[in-house]
Design an enzyme around this catalytic site. Structure first.
Site, short mmCIF file in Angstrom:
data_model
loop_
_atom_site.label_atom_id
_atom_site.label_comp_id
_atom_site.label_asym_id
_atom_site.label_seq_id
_atom_site.Cartn_x
_atom_site.Cartn_y
_atom_site.Cartn_z
N ASN A 7 0.87 -1.18 0.00
CA ASN A 7 0.00 0.00 0.00
C ASN A 7 0.91 1.23 0.00
OD1 ASN A 7 -1.79 2.04 0.52
ND2 ASN A 7 -2.72 1.08 2.32
N ARG A 90 -2.77 -2.02 -3.22
CA ARG A 90 -3.94 -1.18 -3.02
C ARG A 90 -3.78 0.05 -3.91
NH1 ARG A 90 -5.18 3.34 1.34
NH2 ARG A 90 -7.32 3.70 0.72
N HIS A 179 -12.98 3.53 0.20
CA HIS A 179 -12.95 2.50 1.27
C HIS A 179 -13.69 1.23 0.83
CE1 HIS A 179 -12.82 5.97 4.46
NE2 HIS A 179 -11.58 5.54 4.21
N ASN A 210 -9.59 7.87 10.23
CA ASN A 210 -9.17 9.23 9.90
C ASN A 210 -10.04 9.80 8.80
OD1 ASN A 210 -7.10 9.87 11.67
ND2 ASN A 210 -5.70 8.50 10.57
N ARG A 240 -11.39 16.50 7.53
CA ARG A 240 -12.16 16.86 6.33
C ARG A 240 -13.57 17.29 6.70
NH1 ARG A 240 -10.93 11.31 3.26
NH2 ARG A 240 -8.92 11.11 4.27
N GLU A 384 -8.34 -4.90 5.22
CA GLU A 384 -8.21 -4.66 3.78
C GLU A 384 -7.07 -5.47 3.18
OE1 GLU A 384 -9.28 -0.09 3.18
OE2 GLU A 384 -8.52 -0.53 5.17
P1 AMP Z 1 -7.89 4.57 11.16
O1 AMP Z 1 -7.85 5.61 10.07
O2 AMP Z 1 -8.86 3.48 10.89
O3 AMP Z 1 -6.51 4.07 11.53
O4 AMP Z 1 -8.45 5.32 12.47
C1 AMP Z 1 -7.66 6.23 13.17
C2 AMP Z 1 -8.54 7.02 14.13
O5 AMP Z 1 -9.26 6.15 15.01
C3 AMP Z 1 -7.73 7.91 15.07
O6 AMP Z 1 -7.45 9.15 14.50
C4 AMP Z 1 -8.66 8.06 16.24
O7 AMP Z 1 -9.48 9.18 16.00
C5 AMP Z 1 -9.54 6.82 16.21
N1 AMP Z 1 -9.30 5.95 17.38
C6 AMP Z 1 -8.36 5.00 17.53
N2 AMP Z 1 -8.45 4.42 18.75
C7 AMP Z 1 -9.49 5.02 19.39
C8 AMP Z 1 -10.09 4.86 20.69
N3 AMP Z 1 -9.66 3.98 21.57
N4 AMP Z 1 -11.15 5.66 20.96
C9 AMP Z 1 -11.60 6.58 20.07
N5 AMP Z 1 -11.08 6.75 18.86
C10 AMP Z 1 -10.03 5.99 18.50
#
Ligand code: AMP
Length: 398
Positions: A7, A90, A179, A210, A240, A384
């Site tokens: 990726n 990806r 996604h 994110n 965003r 993924e």
């Molecule tokens: P991802 O893009 O799937 O890696 O998600 C990342 C985002 O998940 C981070 O910026 C956090 O905002 C959120 N996140 C991760 N762990 C937690 C948690 N324990 N509680 C709330 N939000 C979380």
């Protein structure tokens, strides 16, 4: 059979090496700061994690380093890089060209280059990754797995914007959705968890990370999704804005003497969402902590996010004329019991009831609904990379 999943980002490269017998991950890692001085490789294998500093002017150099580590004598998980049977990539945008994963050929690379216009930040690194592997492992078959592909099943009424139709014909301006690999994986897992054929299920999948997007998945096919022509649309996200009145763009540009491009690329993509509203953080952990401590801006940002999500869930139930299950995935969806609880609380009116004890968990696959809930609520950690590895195996070896 061993499959490497790659990726590539503009200055980063994530990888996972799968042994497809048992679908186990032999090694995984991340190279950061490609193209700058002082790249860093974080590599995990055999329960160990190592960090290495090195120089990586480009993705090819980054992959060379990854290959060295994978085959290092004593610690490497491979004896020879030739053990890699196939590579899956990806790639973000395949436009209307591909509705499923494909084997990479020069024609496919050319088609993806054409799509770079639609995803100028995301497609070029994906293509760079393909080129680097082609150079380093010329004999190894490669497969492209696209974020947009799963949503190619959307009906016209979901993907055509209510603007003059010629813009679709002349410039391919339409909803694409992103996604897709994650929405596909979690909807498939949800059907397995529910013990029903996916063909009979109406699912709403909420990928909340994110970047966040929601999809309406009817009978296993994406019929609508919240992201649009670009990943800027839909619910508010970390940085965003999500959906807003487009007239704001030109108004902001005029008021502040900046270009519309600056407003979209800088302000709406990078300084908005929950970060913009809270002025504090794009990370939901920080915001939940601050809101708990009484910070009103953080609380407001979380409420706007939760309401945005609820609106989409209700809208997609209306679009499908029903919903059997709501699925939470990605960083926030898998980990934030507060956000799941809040969203479901506001959906009680159409039969959503979760068990707060079951909801009190993080990062595990679980049905958190009450036994009598009309709509089931599931947490499904997304994967993924596994989908990319499976698609690669299916395309190359069947
Ligand atoms: P991802 O893009 O799937 O890696 O998600 C990342 C985002 O998940 C981070 O910026 C956090 O905002 C959120 N996140 C991760 N762990 C937690 C948690 N324990 N509680 C709330 N939000 C979380």
């Amino acid at each position: 059979m061993k499959i490497l999943v790659v990726n590539s980002g503009s200055s980063s490269l994530k990888y996972q090496l799968f042994d497809m017998v048992g679908e186990t991950v032999l090694a995984k890692g991340l190279v950061e700061r490609i193209g700058s001085q002082g790249s860093v490789l974080t590599h995990q294998a055999d329960g160990r994690k190592e960090k290495m500093d090195f120089e990586s002017p480009n993705h090819e150099a980054a992959l060379r380093k990854v290959f060295d580590v994978l085959t290092a004598s004593g610690t490497g998980v491979l004896k020879d890089i030739k053990e890699i049977d196939a590579v899956g990539h990806r790639v973000v945008h395949a436009g209307e060209k591909y509705a499923s994963s494909v084997r990479i050929t020069p024609e496919v690379v050319a088609a993806l280059e054409e799509c770079s216009e639609l995803a100028p930040l995301h497609n070029p690194p994906g293509i760079t990754g393909i080129r680097a592997i082609t150079k380093l492992l010329p004999e190894v078959p490669q497969v492209g797995v696209f974020d947009t592909a799963f949503h190619q099943t959307m009906p016209k009424e979901a993907y055509i914007y209510p603007i003059p139709y010629e813009y679709y014909e002349r410039h391919k301006i339409r909803r694409y959705g992103f996604h897709g690999t994650s929405h596909r994986y979690v909807s498939m897992r949800a059907a397995e968890m529910l013990g029903k054929p996916i063909a009979n299920l109406k699912l709403i999948t909420c990928h909340l990370g994110n970047g966040s997007s929601i999809a309406a998945v009817d009978g296993g096919r994406s019929v609508d999704t919240s992201m649009g022509f670009t990943p800027l649309a839909g619910i508010p996200m970390g940085t965003r804005s999500g959906d807003l009145d487009p007239a704001i763009v030109t108004f902001m540009a005029e008021k502040d003497g900046v270009t519309a491009e600056h407003v979209v690329q800088k302000i709406l993509n990078k300084q908005s969402g929950v970060l913009g509203v809270s002025g504090l953080s794009n990370d939901f952990r920080d915001l939940e902590e601050a809101a708990e401590a009484g910070n009103e801006s953080a609380a407001l940002a979380l409420t706007i996010f939760a309401n945005g999500l609820r609106k989409y869930i209700a809208a997609y139930a209306a679009i499908m004329n029903g919903v059997d299950a709501i699925i939470f995935t990605a960083g926030i969806g898998e980990n934030s019991k507060e956000m799941r609880s809040r969203v479901c609380e506001g959906l009680k009116f159409f039969g959503v009831a979760i068990d707060e004890e079951k909801n009190n968990c993080r990062g595990i696959e679980r049905d958190i609904s009450m036994p009598g809930s009309k709509v089931r609520v599931l947490i499904v950690p997304t994967n993924e990379e596994l989908v990319i590895a499976r698609d690669t195996r299916a395309i190359v070896f069947s």
